[in-house]
Design a protein around this motif. Structure first.
Motif, PDB file in Angstrom:
ATOM      1  N   ALA A  58       0.849  -1.192   0.000  1.00 52.68           N
ATOM      2  CA  ALA A  58       0.000   0.000   0.000  1.00 52.68           C
ATOM      3  C   ALA A  58       0.885   1.242   0.000  1.00 52.68           C
ATOM      4  CB  ALA A  58      -0.912   0.002   1.221  1.00 52.68           C
ATOM      5  N   GLY A  59       0.410   2.269  -0.693  1.00 51.06           N
ATOM      6  CA  GLY A  59       1.151   3.510  -0.751  1.00 51.06           C
ATOM      7  C   GLY A  59       2.029   3.628  -1.980  1.00 51.06           C
ATOM      8  N   MET A  60       2.162   2.531  -2.730  1.00 46.79           N
ATOM      9  CA  MET A  60       2.938   2.607  -3.972  1.00 46.79           C
ATOM     10  C   MET A  60       2.152   3.493  -4.945  1.00 46.79           C
ATOM     11  SD  MET A  60       5.671   0.693  -3.596  1.00 46.79           S
ATOM     12  CE  MET A  60       6.206   0.305  -5.247  1.00 46.79           C
ATOM     13  N   PHE A  61       2.843   4.134  -5.846  1.00 43.81           N
ATOM     14  CA  PHE A  61       2.188   5.089  -6.741  1.00 43.81           C
ATOM     15  C   PHE A  61       1.313   4.414  -7.784  1.00 43.81           C
ATOM     16  CE2 PHE A  61       6.240   4.012  -8.577  1.00 43.81           C
ATOM     17  CZ  PHE A  61       5.973   3.860  -9.928  1.00 43.81           C
ATOM     18  N   GLU A  62       1.523   3.113  -8.046  1.00 45.59           N
ATOM     19  CA  GLU A  62       0.775   2.445  -9.100  1.00 45.59           C
ATOM     20  C   GLU A  62       0.010   1.246  -8.535  1.00 45.59           C
ATOM     21  OE1 GLU A  62       2.099   1.161 -13.458  1.00 45.59           O
ATOM     22  OE2 GLU A  62       2.949  -0.137 -11.929  1.00 45.59           O
ATOM     23  N   HIS A  63      -1.276   1.165  -8.867  1.00 48.84           N
ATOM     24  CA  HIS A  63      -2.071   0.002  -8.478  1.00 48.84           C
ATOM     25  C   HIS A  63      -1.555  -1.199  -9.259  1.00 48.84           C
ATOM     26  CE1 HIS A  63      -5.499  -2.707  -8.123  1.00 48.84           C
ATOM     27  NE2 HIS A  63      -5.821  -2.000  -7.051  1.00 48.84           N
ATOM     28  N   PRO A  64      -1.533  -2.379  -8.658  1.00 48.06           N
ATOM     29  CA  PRO A  64      -0.995  -3.540  -9.371  1.00 48.06           C
ATOM     30  C   PRO A  64      -1.716  -3.853 -10.679  1.00 48.06           C
ATOM     31  CG  PRO A  64      -1.955  -4.191  -7.259  1.00 48.06           C
ATOM     32  CD  PRO A  64      -1.939  -2.710  -7.305  1.00 48.06           C
ATOM     33  N   MET A  65      -2.995  -3.526 -10.770  1.00 51.75           N
ATOM     34  CA  MET A  65      -3.740  -3.820 -11.993  1.00 51.75           C
ATOM     35  C   MET A  65      -3.249  -2.975 -13.169  1.00 51.75           C
ATOM     36  SD  MET A  65      -5.664  -6.216 -11.121  1.00 51.75           S
ATOM     37  CE  MET A  65      -7.347  -6.723 -10.999  1.00 51.75           C
ATOM     38  N   ALA A  66      -2.579  -1.868 -12.893  1.00 54.73           N
ATOM     39  CA  ALA A  66      -2.069  -1.007 -13.961  1.00 54.73           C
ATOM     40  C   ALA A  66      -0.746  -1.514 -14.518  1.00 54.73           C
ATOM     41  CB  ALA A  66      -1.893   0.418 -13.441  1.00 54.73           C
ATOM     42  N   ALA A  67      -0.206  -2.577 -13.938  1.00 53.57           N
ATOM     43  CA  ALA A  67       1.120  -3.052 -14.316  1.00 53.57           C
ATOM     44  C   ALA A  67       1.127  -3.910 -15.581  1.00 53.57           C
ATOM     45  CB  ALA A  67       1.738  -3.832 -13.160  1.00 53.57           C
ATOM     46  N   VAL A  68      -0.035  -4.322 -16.055  1.00 58.66           N
ATOM     47  CA  VAL A  68      -0.059  -5.133 -17.271  1.00 58.66           C
ATOM     48  C   VAL A  68      -0.237  -4.206 -18.466  1.00 58.66           C
ATOM     49  CG1 VAL A  68      -1.205  -6.993 -18.534  1.00 58.66           C
ATOM     50  CG2 VAL A  68      -0.882  -7.174 -16.081  1.00 58.66           C
ATOM     51  N   THR A  69       0.875  -3.915 -19.098  1.00 59.42           N
ATOM     52  CA  THR A  69       0.894  -3.050 -20.274  1.00 59.42           C
ATOM     53  C   THR A  69       0.582  -3.871 -21.518  1.00 59.42           C
ATOM     54  OG1 THR A  69       3.226  -3.504 -20.641  1.00 59.42           O
ATOM     55  CG2 THR A  69       2.686  -1.620 -19.194  1.00 59.42           C
TER      56      THR A  69
END
Length: 119
Positions: A58-69
């Motif tokens: 928590a607190g990371m700038f990017e949600h994990p779901m946004a990591a799949v480019t």
């Protein structure tokens, strides 16, 4: 195993539990070939599921779901094709790419989200 590896492994363990609780049968974890790795391969009825797991604190700038480019989705498709070639082809239900995003809050239980058919 380093801290990042332990975090990823923990997220994958949670993802396996989430998928099995949803009625899927996990076939393999961390399948590798020269082209890369598939975190989880599972069957959902008669469909093969290629599942990518992303875990973040928590607190990371990017949600994990946004990591799949788009590039990551293309690589997952290629990896699925290789796996299918080595394992007898596509099942009757076809192939689906899913994503499980895990967020670990500073306190409390982890939050896991399963998105079906992301690519």
């Amino acid at each position: 195993m380093n801290a990042r590896g332990a975090l990823g492994r923990y997220g994958e363990d949670l993802a396996v539990r989430l998928l099995t609780d949803a009625g899927m049968a996990v076939l393999e974890r961390n399948w590798r070939c020269r082209a890369g790795e598939i975190d989880i391969l599972a069957m959902d009825g008669d469909a093969l599921v290629v599942c990518e797991v992303k875990t973040r604190r928590a607190g990371m700038f990017e949600h994990p779901m946004a990591a799949v480019t788009r590039a990551k989705a293309d690589r997952l498709r290629r990896l699925a094709e290789i796996w299918l070639d080595r394992n007898g082809g596509a099942p009757p239900g076809g192939v689906r790419i899913d994503l499980v995003g895990v967020v670990l809050p500073r306190r409390g239980a982890p939050l896991a989200e399963h998105a079906r058919g992301v690519a």
